[in-house]
Scaffold this motif. Structure first.
Motif, PDB file in Angstrom:
ATOM      1  N   ILE A 166      -0.124   8.693  -4.943  1.00 42.04           N
ATOM      2  CA  ILE A 166       0.017   7.349  -4.519  1.00 42.04           C
ATOM      3  C   ILE A 166      -1.029   6.971  -3.607  1.00 42.04           C
ATOM      4  O   ILE A 166      -1.171   6.958  -2.080  1.00 42.04           O
ATOM      5  N   PRO A 167      -2.115   6.091  -3.869  1.00 40.67           N
ATOM      6  CA  PRO A 167      -3.022   5.545  -3.285  1.00 40.67           C
ATOM      7  C   PRO A 167      -2.651   4.448  -2.049  1.00 40.67           C
ATOM      8  O   PRO A 167      -1.622   3.934  -2.317  1.00 40.67           O
ATOM      9  N   LEU A 168      -3.404   4.478  -0.994  1.00 38.35           N
ATOM     10  CA  LEU A 168      -2.862   3.608  -0.055  1.00 38.35           C
ATOM     11  C   LEU A 168      -2.723   2.120  -0.586  1.00 38.35           C
ATOM     12  O   LEU A 168      -1.798   1.172  -0.541  1.00 38.35           O
TER      13      LEU A 168
ATOM     14  N   ASP B  28       3.872   4.328 -10.568  1.00 38.75           N
ATOM     15  CA  ASP B  28       3.506   3.330  -9.428  1.00 38.75           C
ATOM     16  C   ASP B  28       3.901   2.046  -9.701  1.00 38.75           C
ATOM     17  O   ASP B  28       3.361   1.320 -10.779  1.00 38.75           O
ATOM     18  N   PRO B  29       5.001   1.469  -9.107  1.00 40.35           N
ATOM     19  CA  PRO B  29       5.544   0.131  -9.373  1.00 40.35           C
ATOM     20  C   PRO B  29       4.826  -1.013  -8.723  1.00 40.35           C
ATOM     21  O   PRO B  29       4.844  -2.150  -9.156  1.00 40.35           O
ATOM     22  N   ARG B  30       3.623  -0.805  -8.269  1.00 35.87           N
ATOM     23  CA  ARG B  30       3.084  -1.907  -7.378  1.00 35.87           C
ATOM     24  C   ARG B  30       2.124  -2.647  -8.328  1.00 35.87           C
ATOM     25  O   ARG B  30       1.561  -2.031  -9.379  1.00 35.87           O
TER      26      ARG B  30
ATOM     27  N   GLU C  12      -1.733  -3.763  -3.894  1.00 34.00           N
ATOM     28  CA  GLU C  12      -0.523  -3.744  -2.960  1.00 34.00           C
ATOM     29  C   GLU C  12      -0.767  -2.729  -2.127  1.00 34.00           C
ATOM     30  O   GLU C  12      -0.782  -1.367  -2.254  1.00 34.00           O
ATOM     31  N   ASN C  13      -0.248  -2.946  -0.703  1.00 29.97           N
ATOM     32  CA  ASN C  13      -0.432  -1.880   0.326  1.00 29.97           C
ATOM     33  C   ASN C  13       0.858  -0.860   0.110  1.00 29.97           C
ATOM     34  O   ASN C  13       2.029  -1.546   0.052  1.00 29.97           O
ATOM     35  N   MET C  14       0.597   0.456   0.223  1.00 29.94           N
ATOM     36  CA  MET C  14       1.864   1.278   0.190  1.00 29.94           C
ATOM     37  C   MET C  14       2.719   1.125   1.564  1.00 29.94           C
ATOM     38  O   MET C  14       3.954   1.389   1.120  1.00 29.94           O
ATOM     39  N   PHE C  15       2.192   0.876   2.626  1.00 26.51           N
ATOM     40  CA  PHE C  15       2.884   0.678   3.764  1.00 26.51           C
ATOM     41  C   PHE C  15       2.413  -0.297   4.858  1.00 26.51           C
ATOM     42  O   PHE C  15       2.056   0.229   5.857  1.00 26.51           O
ATOM     43  N   PRO C  16       2.480  -1.381   4.468  1.00 24.02           N
ATOM     44  CA  PRO C  16       2.040  -2.430   5.632  1.00 24.02           C
ATOM     45  C   PRO C  16       2.383  -2.248   6.821  1.00 24.02           C
ATOM     46  O   PRO C  16       1.632  -2.780   7.786  1.00 24.02           O
ATOM     47  N   ALA C  17       3.823  -1.831   7.116  1.00 15.31           N
ATOM     48  CA  ALA C  17       4.092  -1.718   8.486  1.00 15.31           C
ATOM     49  C   ALA C  17       3.179  -0.687   9.485  1.00 15.31           C
ATOM     50  O   ALA C  17       3.282  -0.770  10.604  1.00 15.31           O
ATOM     51  N   ARG C  18       2.725   0.136   8.525  1.00 17.35           N
ATOM     52  CA  ARG C  18       2.050   1.274   9.244  1.00 17.35           C
ATOM     53  C   ARG C  18       0.740   1.086   8.890  1.00 17.35           C
ATOM     54  O   ARG C  18      -0.198   1.434  10.034  1.00 17.35           O
ATOM     55  N   TYR C  19       0.023   0.772   7.946  1.00 18.12           N
ATOM     56  CA  TYR C  19      -1.055   0.521   7.618  1.00 18.12           C
ATOM     57  C   TYR C  19      -1.488  -1.000   7.768  1.00 18.12           C
ATOM     58  O   TYR C  19      -1.894  -1.612   6.774  1.00 18.12           O
TER      59      TYR C  19
ATOM     60  N   LEU D  12     -17.170   6.256   1.240  1.00 13.43           N
ATOM     61  CA  LEU D  12     -16.850   7.408   0.434  1.00 13.43           C
ATOM     62  C   LEU D  12     -15.701   8.141   1.027  1.00 13.43           C
ATOM     63  O   LEU D  12     -14.691   8.607   0.301  1.00 13.43           O
ATOM     64  N   GLN D  13     -15.673   8.463   2.471  1.00  8.47           N
ATOM     65  CA  GLN D  13     -14.673   8.962   2.796  1.00  8.47           C
ATOM     66  C   GLN D  13     -13.020   8.244   2.756  1.00  8.47           C
ATOM     67  O   GLN D  13     -12.128   8.713   2.541  1.00  8.47           O
ATOM     68  N   PHE D  14     -13.296   7.012   2.831  1.00  6.92           N
ATOM     69  CA  PHE D  14     -12.109   6.163   2.915  1.00  6.92           C
ATOM     70  C   PHE D  14     -11.479   6.107   1.484  1.00  6.92           C
ATOM     71  O   PHE D  14     -10.408   6.376   1.247  1.00  6.92           O
ATOM     72  N   SER D  15     -12.440   6.091   0.485  1.00  7.76           N
ATOM     73  CA  SER D  15     -12.291   6.185  -0.967  1.00  7.76           C
ATOM     74  C   SER D  15     -11.308   7.536  -1.331  1.00  7.76           C
ATOM     75  O   SER D  15     -10.261   7.486  -2.134  1.00  7.76           O
ATOM     76  N   GLY D  16     -11.726   8.526  -0.985  1.00 12.27           N
ATOM     77  CA  GLY D  16     -11.259   9.813  -1.068  1.00 12.27           C
ATOM     78  C   GLY D  16      -9.863  10.111  -0.221  1.00 12.27           C
ATOM     79  O   GLY D  16      -8.922  10.313  -1.008  1.00 12.27           O
ATOM     80  N   GLN D  17      -9.845   9.841   1.100  1.00 15.32           N
ATOM     81  CA  GLN D  17      -8.899  10.311   1.833  1.00 15.32           C
ATOM     82  C   GLN D  17      -7.612   9.225   1.608  1.00 15.32           C
ATOM     83  O   GLN D  17      -6.521   9.551   1.812  1.00 15.32           O
ATOM     84  N   TYR D  18      -8.003   7.988   1.553  1.00 14.73           N
ATOM     85  CA  TYR D  18      -6.937   6.895   1.229  1.00 14.73           C
ATOM     86  C   TYR D  18      -6.701   6.310  -0.019  1.00 14.73           C
ATOM     87  O   TYR D  18      -5.572   6.010  -0.287  1.00 14.73           O
ATOM     88  N   GLN D  19      -7.539   6.300  -0.808  1.00 14.36           N
ATOM     89  CA  GLN D  19      -7.553   5.752  -2.275  1.00 14.36           C
ATOM     90  C   GLN D  19      -7.291   7.061  -3.251  1.00 14.36           C
ATOM     91  O   GLN D  19      -7.210   6.580  -4.559  1.00 14.36           O
ATOM     92  N   GLN D  20      -7.346   8.341  -2.916  1.00 17.92           N
ATOM     93  CA  GLN D  20      -7.435   9.503  -3.501  1.00 17.92           C
ATOM     94  C   GLN D  20      -8.282   9.115  -4.832  1.00 17.92           C
ATOM     95  O   GLN D  20      -7.936   9.768  -6.050  1.00 17.92           O
TER      96      GLN D  20
END
Length: 513
Positions: free
Chosen positions: A231-233, A249-251, A255-262, A277-285
């Motif tokens: 589940i990428p961000l 993934d139905p999005r 589309e943001n996974m959790f707009p209220a949080r992120y 690089l780090q954002f792509s790995g940690q948040y986009q998987q």
């Protein structure tokens, strides 16, 4: 019957039955007893809960979860899920591991606090054994157990559920040696911790940190038969196969996974602090970004063979792997045009021993001959003005063989080894090539050679492979040191007329010079 008409006893029975039927309802009701933050529901919680519940009824026995930090992944998978297992099956034995002792202890202690809380005990009065009641290992009266350990120490006891939560720290993932150790432990030690390897469950939950991390090892081995819940961000549009329970993934892409949080502001801060690089790995998987990494795809021109300029000079670069077991031997042919632009013309890339990579063999008379492919085949075909190998230990070991082969095959090229001392690490060596690419000075051929190069560039420096980057960066380093890198075509001088005198002027104004 509405909740307002229930007695306290009826409400307890109702909640107990509801929680035992549905892990996602257990999460919602147990949350206030393990975390002070307000529970905010989001669809990803249901997805996690449904997959974890599927692990209890045999539909999933191997589960890899890739999801971003801040999604409550550890709280759901490594705290609430073990407690819920005891609520429905008190005899269950759970073994969990993380990259550090502190992290493993933190979540084990949270599980213990939940199980001993008044809320849990009024619904599931499970007692803990006095002879085994510690922060990292405790048992109940039904001989169910919950044990926590660092991944590197995951030996000894066995369990029905093995949960690996964040097998790498961010810093450890940067070290090839530490990544390899974690991967080896996961692949060799974790499966043996199950009581029943056929029916018991392994769950790995983590954010991606490197192409060669534990997730990469799992995904690179389809025979391990893992369900992959990714589940990428932001929905990335990747067409992943459905999990065993049919989830995709139905999005819509982006589309943001959790707009209220992120929120937009939060994400902007993460991008700024982590870098692409780090954002792509940690948040986009995705351990390397589609754009804004060390190399960007749009920097590189793709060309058909017919578009190669006519007046060019050829050069060869290389990156060597003498054993050929894991790494590739790479030889590249480059054309340099009159604008000093680079054109990747041809390539040899293969896991093989050095004699095959060089393209040398012996005929029936024990005479050295050139094979159809390899370095010498490229030299014979393109007649490069120079070859720029890395002046490292590998080159020191093969240069005498190369020199002898040149004499025997009468195939010659000037060899100018590139210095290693003072040239920096792999990233430092690639900076010149990066700069040329960013200025639009690099052309890659349409087809597999260019495609494979771009794929590796996109992962650099986080990818498992960098042999093409090393070989390709060498041409930029050579252009900095070799003068001239391009030998210009000198236009013939115009023949003087017999009517020109020695003092002829270019213009009528020259007489005022």
């Amino acid at each position: 019957m509405s909740a307002t008409t229930l007695t306290v006893r009826q409400q307890l029975v109702y909640e107990k039955e509801l929680c035992e039927r549905s892990f996602k309802d257990f999460i919602r009701l147990a949350w206030p007893h393990v975390d002070t933050a307000e529970y905010k529901h989001n669809w990803h919680v249901d997805v996690l809960a449904e997959h974890l519940q599927a692990c209890t009824d045999g539909r999933i026995t191997r589960l890899l979860i890739n999801i971003c930090p801040g999604s409550a992944k550890s709280l759901i998978v490594n705290v609430l899920f073990p407690a819920w297992l005891w609520a429905i099956r008190p005899k269950t034995r759970v073994l969990s591991a993380s990259h550090s002792f502190d992290l493993a202890t933190r979540d084990s202690l949270k599980t213990r606090r939940l199980i001993t809380s008044e809320w849990f005990q009024r619904r599931w009065p499970i007692g803990l054994r006095n002879d085994q009641d510690a922060k990292t290992k405790f048992e109940n009266d039904s001989f169910g157990a919950r044990e926590a350990t660092p991944l590197k120490s995951i030996t000894g006891n066995r369990a029905n559920f093995v949960i690996i939560d964040d097998p790498h720290s961010v810093d450890d993932a940067k070290s090839a040696a530490m990544r390899a150790t974690a991967v080896e432990t996961y692949l060799t030690a974790v499966p043996s911790r199950l009581n029943d390897p056929d029916r018991d469950v392994i769950i790995c939950v983590m954010q991606r940190l490197h192409e060669g991390d534990v997730s990469g090892a799992i995904l690179g081995r389809p025979d391990l038969d893992y369900d992959h819940l990714c589940i990428p961000l932001f929905a990335d549009g990747v067409d992943r196969p459905p999990t065993s329970i049919g989830w995709i993934d139905p999005r819509e892409e982006g589309e943001n996974m959790f707009p209220a949080r992120y929120t937009e502001k939060v994400v902007r801060g993460y991008r700024a602090s982590l870098g692409p690089l780090q954002f792509s790995g940690q948040y986009q998987q995705a351990p390397a970004p589609d754009a804004d990494g060390f190399f960007r795809r749009e920097w590189f021109h793709r060309y058909e063979p017919s578009a190669l300029p006519q007046h060019v000079n050829y050069y060869m670069t290389s990156d060597h792997a003498p054993s050929g077991n894991n790494d590739y031997n790479v030889f590249r042919i480059w054309a340099v045009d009159h604008n000093r632009a680079l054109w990747l013309v041809d390539s040899f890339r293969k896991r093989c021993t050095m004699d095959i990579a060089l393209g040398l063999s012996r005929d029936a008379n024990a005479k050295t001959v050139i094979a159809p492919e390899g370095a010498f085949a490229l030299i014979r075909k393109y007649k490069p003005r120079a070859w720029f190998p890395e002046n490292d230990g590998t080159w020191a070991a093969i240069k005498s063989m190369v020199s002898a082969a040149m004499i025997e095959t009468k195939t010659f090229v000037t060899i100018d080894p590139l210095p290693t001392k003072g040239s920096g690490d792999k990233v430092g060596k690639a900076v010149g090539y990066q700069a040329m690419a960013a200025m639009g000075q690099v052309h890659l051929p349409v087809g597999p050679i260019g495609d494979e190069a771009l794929s590796e560039y996109a992962m650099f420096p986080a990818g498992k492979r960098d042999d093409q980057v090393d070989a390709d960066s060498a041409i930029a380093r050579a252009l900095e040191d070799v003068i001239p890198a391009w030998l210009p075509i000198i236009a013939p001088k115009k023949k003087r007329s017999m009517f020109d005198d020695d003092d002829s002027r270019a213009t009528s104004d020259d007489c005022w010079g």
